[in-house]
Design an enzyme around this catalytic site. Structure first.
Site, PDB file in Angstrom:
ATOM      1  CB  ILE A 126      27.587  44.010  39.912  1.00 36.72           C
ATOM      2  CG1 ILE A 126      27.871  44.490  38.485  1.00 36.72           C
ATOM      3  CG2 ILE A 126      28.082  45.001  40.967  1.00 36.72           C
ATOM      4  CD1 ILE A 126      26.769  45.356  37.945  1.00 36.72           C
ATOM      5  CG  MET A 127      26.895  41.323  35.687  1.00 38.51           C
ATOM      6  SD  MET A 127      27.015  41.767  33.942  1.00 38.51           S
ATOM      7  CE  MET A 127      26.015  40.484  33.171  1.00 38.51           C
ATOM      8  CE  LYS A 128      33.920  37.986  39.738  1.00 39.29           C
ATOM      9  NZ  LYS A 128      35.057  38.616  40.414  1.00 39.29           N
TER      10      LYS A 128
ATOM     11  CG  HIS B  48      33.805  37.646  34.902  1.00 41.94           C
ATOM     12  ND1 HIS B  48      34.638  36.646  34.504  1.00 41.94           N
ATOM     13  CD2 HIS B  48      34.196  37.961  36.161  1.00 41.94           C
ATOM     14  CE1 HIS B  48      35.523  36.385  35.448  1.00 41.94           C
ATOM     15  NE2 HIS B  48      35.268  37.153  36.478  1.00 41.94           N
TER      16      HIS B  48
ATOM     17  CG  ASN C 210      36.446  32.523  36.094  1.00 47.69           C
ATOM     18  OD1 ASN C 210      37.381  32.479  35.299  1.00 47.69           O
ATOM     19  ND2 ASN C 210      36.414  33.383  37.117  1.00 47.69           N
ATOM     20  CD  GLU C 211      39.806  31.714  38.567  1.00 42.39           C
ATOM     21  OE1 GLU C 211      39.490  31.382  39.729  1.00 42.39           O
ATOM     22  OE2 GLU C 211      40.369  32.788  38.309  1.00 42.39           O
TER      23      GLU C 211
ATOM     24  CG  ASN D   1      37.909  33.780  31.919  1.00 46.07           C
ATOM     25  OD1 ASN D   1      38.555  34.187  30.955  1.00 46.07           O
ATOM     26  ND2 ASN D   1      37.900  34.402  33.091  1.00 46.07           N
TER      27      ASN D   1
ATOM     28  CG  HIS E 167      45.228  37.977  36.549  1.00 48.02           C
ATOM     29  ND1 HIS E 167      44.726  39.255  36.601  1.00 48.02           N
ATOM     30  CD2 HIS E 167      44.153  37.156  36.497  1.00 48.02           C
ATOM     31  CE1 HIS E 167      43.404  39.221  36.590  1.00 48.02           C
ATOM     32  NE2 HIS E 167      43.029  37.952  36.525  1.00 48.02           N
TER      33      HIS E 167
ATOM     34  CD  GLU F 229      39.746  37.555  34.850  1.00 47.49           C
ATOM     35  OE1 GLU F 229      40.452  37.610  35.867  1.00 47.49           O
ATOM     36  OE2 GLU F 229      38.727  36.831  34.755  1.00 47.49           O
TER      37      GLU F 229
ATOM     38  CG  ASP G  11      45.990  42.346  36.242  1.00 50.39           C
ATOM     39  OD1 ASP G  11      46.537  41.241  36.026  1.00 50.39           O
ATOM     40  OD2 ASP G  11      45.161  42.503  37.165  1.00 50.39           O
TER      41      ASP G  11
ATOM     42  CD1 TRP H  99      40.868  42.239  37.546  1.00 55.81           C
ATOM     43  CD2 TRP H  99      39.620  41.742  35.761  1.00 55.81           C
ATOM     44  NE1 TRP H  99      39.701  41.644  37.997  1.00 55.81           N
ATOM     45  CE2 TRP H  99      38.923  41.328  36.920  1.00 55.81           C
ATOM     46  CE3 TRP H  99      39.011  41.532  34.513  1.00 55.81           C
ATOM     47  CZ2 TRP H  99      37.660  40.715  36.876  1.00 55.81           C
ATOM     48  CZ3 TRP H  99      37.757  40.928  34.468  1.00 55.81           C
ATOM     49  CH2 TRP H  99      37.108  40.534  35.645  1.00 55.81           C
TER      50      TRP H  99
END
Ligand code: XIL
Length: 389
Positions: A108-110, A143, A190-191, A234, A270, A299, A301, A346
């Site tokens: 929801i913050m994208k 994020h 990001n990325e 990130n 990840h 993130e 996981d 994550w």
């Protein structure tokens, strides 16, 4: 949606298969001096699972992760009207509130959520999450201001024909201004890197319109709009691909020379149980830490089902525990205390992990908790590492 699944599947296969340093087995890492705070005395109704009893170290009660660390311990949450929203799926709250003191919204913050139309920003859902965080003494990490992911870029932006630099700067400025004093930190970009592109940069819509300048512009604009937020770049795979790490370091060095305000780097992590080697992970942390940047694991996981099992076997669970433990130990060993800004997982329970929504036929168990909120061996791996055991 189908495309999303395909791309995510490719991404996850890519993440699972990526190998940069030749590590092929779990590494045993040496004992790490603990930077963690003292062991929690908090009690819990959950008892350690029997699968952990073989461990050399056993807990009399389930410790609160956040009490074991001198830095924030975070988790990714769903909010608003999402399926696992913390506002509707309240059975998860006791576990979240016990273990975590930092939150990040998975969705929801994208971009598309915060900026649905050119002249419309939507903050209500994120504000509600922020209020929850404040009420529970948790940090909120933002994020993310700029991300290439197609379904997260609002349609109006995709078709934008005006001045892209002005438009994107306004996007960053408005959002950072709104959340100034509310969010502790942002993933500003990001990325943006791509180890398979000779330029080192992902050929995103932003890059196509502006070249790499969009990255530095975003950091400069974010800093002006919210001078107190910690600003992160990130990225994934910077711990597994030396090429990608080198592109990152070159970008950071260039930014440093020109005073572009990047405060830290988020290592998504990840990861699977094989790659990268723990030594390579440490070297990657160290290369960034040596340049003075804050480092958060952003993130974390770990998909584990490389044998296509339908239930999580004890052997896999123990492998996962050992790997989680050595990842946290690597962080403690390679990153100086003053540059450790947190570890975020994550998701909370395995069933909700994004890995189980990628369209893969294999079930996954990437997280620290079972679906009934009982801690997995992986949880104890993290707890032991944080406590220096
Ligand atoms: C994922 C979320 O977990 C999903 O719920 C959402 O549908 C897509 O995004 N790297 C990132 C995260 O930086 O934003 C992604 O989160 C996972 C990969």
């Amino acid at each position: 949606m189908k495309n999303l699944f395909i791309v995510y599947s490719l991404l996850s296969i890519f993440i699972l298969c990526s190998c940069g340093g030749g590590g092929s087995k779990l590494s045993n890492s040496s004992t790490i001096p603990s930077s963690a705070a003292t062991l929690s005395s908090s009690s819990s109704s959950v008892t350690p699972s029997s699968s952990v009893s073989s461990s050399a170290f056993s807990w009399s009660s389930v410790p609160a992760l956040k009490d074991l660390a001198a830095f924030p311990i975070g988790m990714e949450v769903s909010a608003a009207d999402q399926e696992r929203s913390i506002f509707t799926y309240t059975s998860q709250l006791p576990t979240i509130e016990k273990h975590f003191n930092s939150l990040v919204a998975g969705v929801i913050m994208k971009m598309g959520h915060l900026h649905p139309n050119e002249n419309e920003f939507f903050y209500a859902d994120a504000d509600r999450l922020n209020t929850y965080a404040i009420d529970h003494n948790m940090l909120l990490h933002g994020h993310t201001l700029i991300w290439h992911w197609d379904s997260e870029i609002p349609d109006w932006m995709k078709g934008y024909t005006g001045d892209w630099a002005t438009m994107l700067n306004n996007h960053v400025k408005q959002i950072c201004t709104h959340f100034a004093g509310k969010v502790a930190s942002w993933d500003v970009v990001n990325e943006a890197l791509d180890e398979y592109d000779p330029s080192g940069f992902r050929q995103s819509i932003f890059y196509q319109h502006l070249g790499k300048s969009y990255i530095e512009n975003a950091f400069v604009t974010a800093r002006k709009a919210d001078p107190n937020a910690i600003l992160y770049y990130n990225e994934y795979n910077i711990e597994s691909s030396q090429t990608k790490l080198n592109f990152l370091l070159a970008m950071l060095d260039d930014f440093k020379l020109r005073n572009i305000p990047v405060d830290g780097v988020g290592f998504q992590l990840h990861l699977d149980v094989f790659n990268p080697s723990i030594e390579q992970l440490k070297q990657s942390f160290k290369a960034v830490a040596d340049r003075g940047y804050k480092i958060r694991i952003s993130e974390l996981d770990m998909p584990i089902n490389y044998i296509s099992t339908v239930t999580l076997t004890d052997s896999l669970a123990q492998q996962q525990k050992a790997r989680y433990k050595s990842i946290v130990q690597a962080y403690l060993e390679a990153v100086p205390v003053s540059q450790r800004t947190g570890i975020t997982f994550w998701g909370l329970v395995d069933g909700e992990s994004w890995y189980n929504y990628l369209g893969s036929p294999n079930k996954e168990w990437p997280l620290l908790f079972n679906d009934d909120y009982s801690p997995k061996p992986a949880f104890y791996g993290v707890a032991e590492a944080l406590a220096g055991k």
